[in-house]
Design an enzyme around this catalytic site. Structure first.
Site, PDB file in Angstrom:
ATOM      1  N   MET A   1       0.841  -1.171   0.000  1.00  0.00           N
ATOM      2  CA  MET A   1       0.000   0.000   0.000  1.00  0.00           C
ATOM      3  C   MET A   1       0.878   1.223   0.000  1.00  0.00           C
ATOM      4  O   MET A   1       1.078   1.812   1.032  1.00  0.00           O
ATOM      5  CB  MET A   1      -0.888  -0.027   1.240  1.00  0.00           C
ATOM      6  CG  MET A   1      -2.193   0.626   1.172  1.00  0.00           C
ATOM      7  SD  MET A   1      -2.604   2.352   1.014  1.00  0.00           S
ATOM      8  CE  MET A   1      -1.506   3.357   1.845  1.00  0.00           C
ATOM      9  N   PRO A   2       1.453   1.559  -1.125  1.00  0.00           N
ATOM     10  CA  PRO A   2       2.250   2.778  -1.153  1.00  0.00           C
ATOM     11  C   PRO A   2       1.369   4.025  -1.102  1.00  0.00           C
ATOM     12  O   PRO A   2       0.266   4.045  -1.628  1.00  0.00           O
ATOM     13  CB  PRO A   2       2.976   2.708  -2.488  1.00  0.00           C
ATOM     14  CG  PRO A   2       2.830   1.314  -2.969  1.00  0.00           C
ATOM     15  CD  PRO A   2       1.575   0.792  -2.350  1.00  0.00           C
TER      16      PRO A   2
END
Length: 132
Positions: A1-2
């Site tokens: 989950m950047p």
């Protein structure tokens, strides 16, 4: 989950959107993030009320086409995968937005599972008891 932040100088909405697409596509291709894992903050600086500064550090000739890409993500990717990510972002930023690869400045900040809350006030990656 950047979480991705992109700052560009006088980019305009179309170029800014193309830069966001370039980074997202590069993250999918090199790190395997899901297509709906899209969390970006895109900021266009007009050069007057907000601007970006840059230099020629390490012999890279940057100019007003500068784009800063800051990626915050969970730790664990190898240096090889990160290098592939940087190369792919530069390639796609050039292909999609006309940004010269020399003007693509990328930094990655890593953290742990407990450092994320994706909504609802919960640590989805590190669930545990709620302390009041």
């Amino acid at each position: 989950m950047p979480l991705v932040r992109i700052d560009a100088l006088r980019a305009g909405p179309d170029r800014l959107a193309a830069l966001g697409r370039a980074v997202h596509d590069a993250l999918q291709e090199t790190l395997g993030i899901p297509s709906d894992d899209l969390f970006q903050i895109l900021t266009d600086h007009d050069g007057t009320t907000g601007t970006l500064r840059y230099g020629g550090y390490l012999g890279v000739r940057r100019d007003e086409g500068i784009v800063y890409v800051a990626i915050t993500m969970r730790a664990g990717r190898s240096p090889e995968r990160k290098r592939a990510l940087y190369r792919r972002i530069a390639d796609l930023a050039h292909a999609y937005a006309g940004t010269e690869p020399r003007n693509v400045f990328v930094t990655v900040t890593e953290n742990a599972e407990a450092d994320w809350s994706l909504g609802e006030g919960e640590a989805q990656y590190a669930p545990g008891p709620v302390v009041a």
